[in-house]
Motif scaffolding. Structure first.
Motif, mmCIF file in Angstrom:
data_model
loop_
_atom_site.group_PDB
_atom_site.id
_atom_site.type_symbol
_atom_site.label_atom_id
_atom_site.label_comp_id
_atom_site.label_asym_id
_atom_site.label_seq_id
_atom_site.Cartn_x
_atom_site.Cartn_y
_atom_site.Cartn_z
ATOM 1 N N ALA A 46 0.876 -1.177 0.000
ATOM 2 C CA ALA A 46 0.000 0.000 0.000
ATOM 3 C C ALA A 46 0.911 1.224 0.000
ATOM 4 O O ALA A 46 2.107 1.101 0.176
ATOM 5 N N ASP A 47 0.315 2.409 -0.221
ATOM 6 C CA ASP A 47 1.125 3.627 -0.152
ATOM 7 C C ASP A 47 1.933 3.588 1.138
ATOM 8 O O ASP A 47 1.388 3.310 2.203
ATOM 9 N N ILE A 48 3.208 3.871 1.016
ATOM 10 C CA ILE A 48 4.083 3.658 2.161
ATOM 11 C C ILE A 48 4.996 4.850 2.398
ATOM 12 O O ILE A 48 5.388 5.529 1.448
ATOM 13 N N GLU A 49 5.299 5.086 3.639
ATOM 14 C CA GLU A 49 6.306 6.043 4.068
ATOM 15 C C GLU A 49 7.300 5.235 4.887
ATOM 16 O O GLU A 49 7.064 4.963 6.054
ATOM 17 N N MET A 50 8.379 4.801 4.258
ATOM 18 C CA MET A 50 9.303 3.862 4.880
ATOM 19 C C MET A 50 10.576 4.572 5.344
ATOM 20 O O MET A 50 11.055 5.489 4.692
ATOM 21 N N ARG A 51 11.090 4.125 6.483
ATOM 22 C CA ARG A 51 12.368 4.588 7.014
ATOM 23 C C ARG A 51 13.228 3.353 7.260
ATOM 24 O O ARG A 51 12.756 2.361 7.801
ATOM 25 N N THR A 52 14.491 3.426 6.875
ATOM 26 C CA THR A 52 15.414 2.326 7.107
ATOM 27 C C THR A 52 16.633 2.850 7.840
ATOM 28 O O THR A 52 17.271 3.802 7.387
ATOM 29 N N LEU A 53 16.936 2.226 8.969
ATOM 30 C CA LEU A 53 18.148 2.543 9.716
ATOM 31 C C LEU A 53 19.176 1.466 9.410
ATOM 32 O O LEU A 53 18.859 0.272 9.462
ATOM 33 N N TYR A 54 20.397 1.868 9.101
ATOM 34 C CA TYR A 54 21.474 0.923 8.840
ATOM 35 C C TYR A 54 22.447 0.942 10.017
ATOM 36 O O TYR A 54 22.787 2.011 10.536
ATOM 37 N N PHE A 55 22.901 -0.255 10.428
ATOM 38 C CA PHE A 55 23.793 -0.400 11.576
ATOM 39 C C PHE A 55 25.044 -1.158 11.157
ATOM 40 O O PHE A 55 24.950 -2.295 10.689
ATOM 41 N N ASP A 56 26.190 -0.553 11.350
ATOM 42 C CA ASP A 56 27.464 -1.184 11.049
ATOM 43 C C ASP A 56 27.698 -2.363 12.001
ATOM 44 O O ASP A 56 27.471 -2.246 13.215
ATOM 45 N N SER A 57 28.135 -3.487 11.481
ATOM 46 C CA SER A 57 28.354 -4.694 12.288
ATOM 47 C C SER A 57 29.390 -4.473 13.387
ATOM 48 O O SER A 57 29.227 -4.948 14.512
ATOM 49 N N ALA A 58 30.452 -3.762 13.067
ATOM 50 C CA ALA A 58 31.497 -3.503 14.068
ATOM 51 C C ALA A 58 30.936 -2.643 15.202
ATOM 52 O O ALA A 58 31.234 -2.878 16.376
ATOM 53 N N TRP A 59 30.101 -1.665 14.865
ATOM 54 C CA TRP A 59 29.473 -0.823 15.893
ATOM 55 C C TRP A 59 28.562 -1.662 16.777
ATOM 56 O O TRP A 59 28.575 -1.525 18.000
ATOM 57 N N LEU A 60 27.774 -2.542 16.167
ATOM 58 C CA LEU A 60 26.887 -3.414 16.954
ATOM 59 C C LEU A 60 27.687 -4.302 17.903
ATOM 60 O O LEU A 60 27.287 -4.513 19.044
#
Length: 123
Positions: A46-60
């Motif tokens: 459906a019509d979407i307003e999407m946000r994606t957060l990216y996380f570096d593996s080393a930071w995690l």
């Protein structure tokens, strides 16, 4: 597939996320955690307003929370997590603020309620 882990959130609309493990229907009150280097697809339903957060593996790994984030899952998005995600996209450029908001998002994932929108794929 991405080098980084990602948290996919639809502030509005519905999406379907598929991984080798199965398929999730993801309405606006849910988010999907996708570990690094995991094959996946996102279909907009459906019509979407999407946000994606990216996380570096080393930071995690430095955050010492990476063990519980090694598999994909869907969570119910709390009000705090919802506002944290939106705050990360509000145009602020202060690195200290961004760092705190990012850490808060990961912390909230550990307190989030698991979702029941999973459909296993047949073998």
């Amino acid at each position: 597939m991405h080098r980084e882990a990602q948290l996919v959130f639809a502030a509005k609309g519905t999406m379907q996320v598929t991984t080798p493990k199965g398929r999730w229907l993801v309405p606006p009150d849910r988010a999907v955690w996708v570990p690094p280097r995991l094959e996946h697809s996102i279909d907009v339903l459906a019509d979407i307003e999407m946000r994606t957060l990216y996380f570096d593996s080393a930071w995690l790994a430095l955050e010492q929370r990476s063990d519980s984030l090694e598999v994909e899952f869907v969570v119910r998005v709390s009000r705090l997590l919802h506002e944290t995600i939106l705050a990360l996209f509000d145009g602020g450029t202060d690195p200290d603020r961004t760092g705190l908001l990012t850490r808060l998002a990961v912390l909230e994932l550990h307190h989030a309620e698991d979702s029941t929108t999973f459909i296993p794929l047949p073998p």
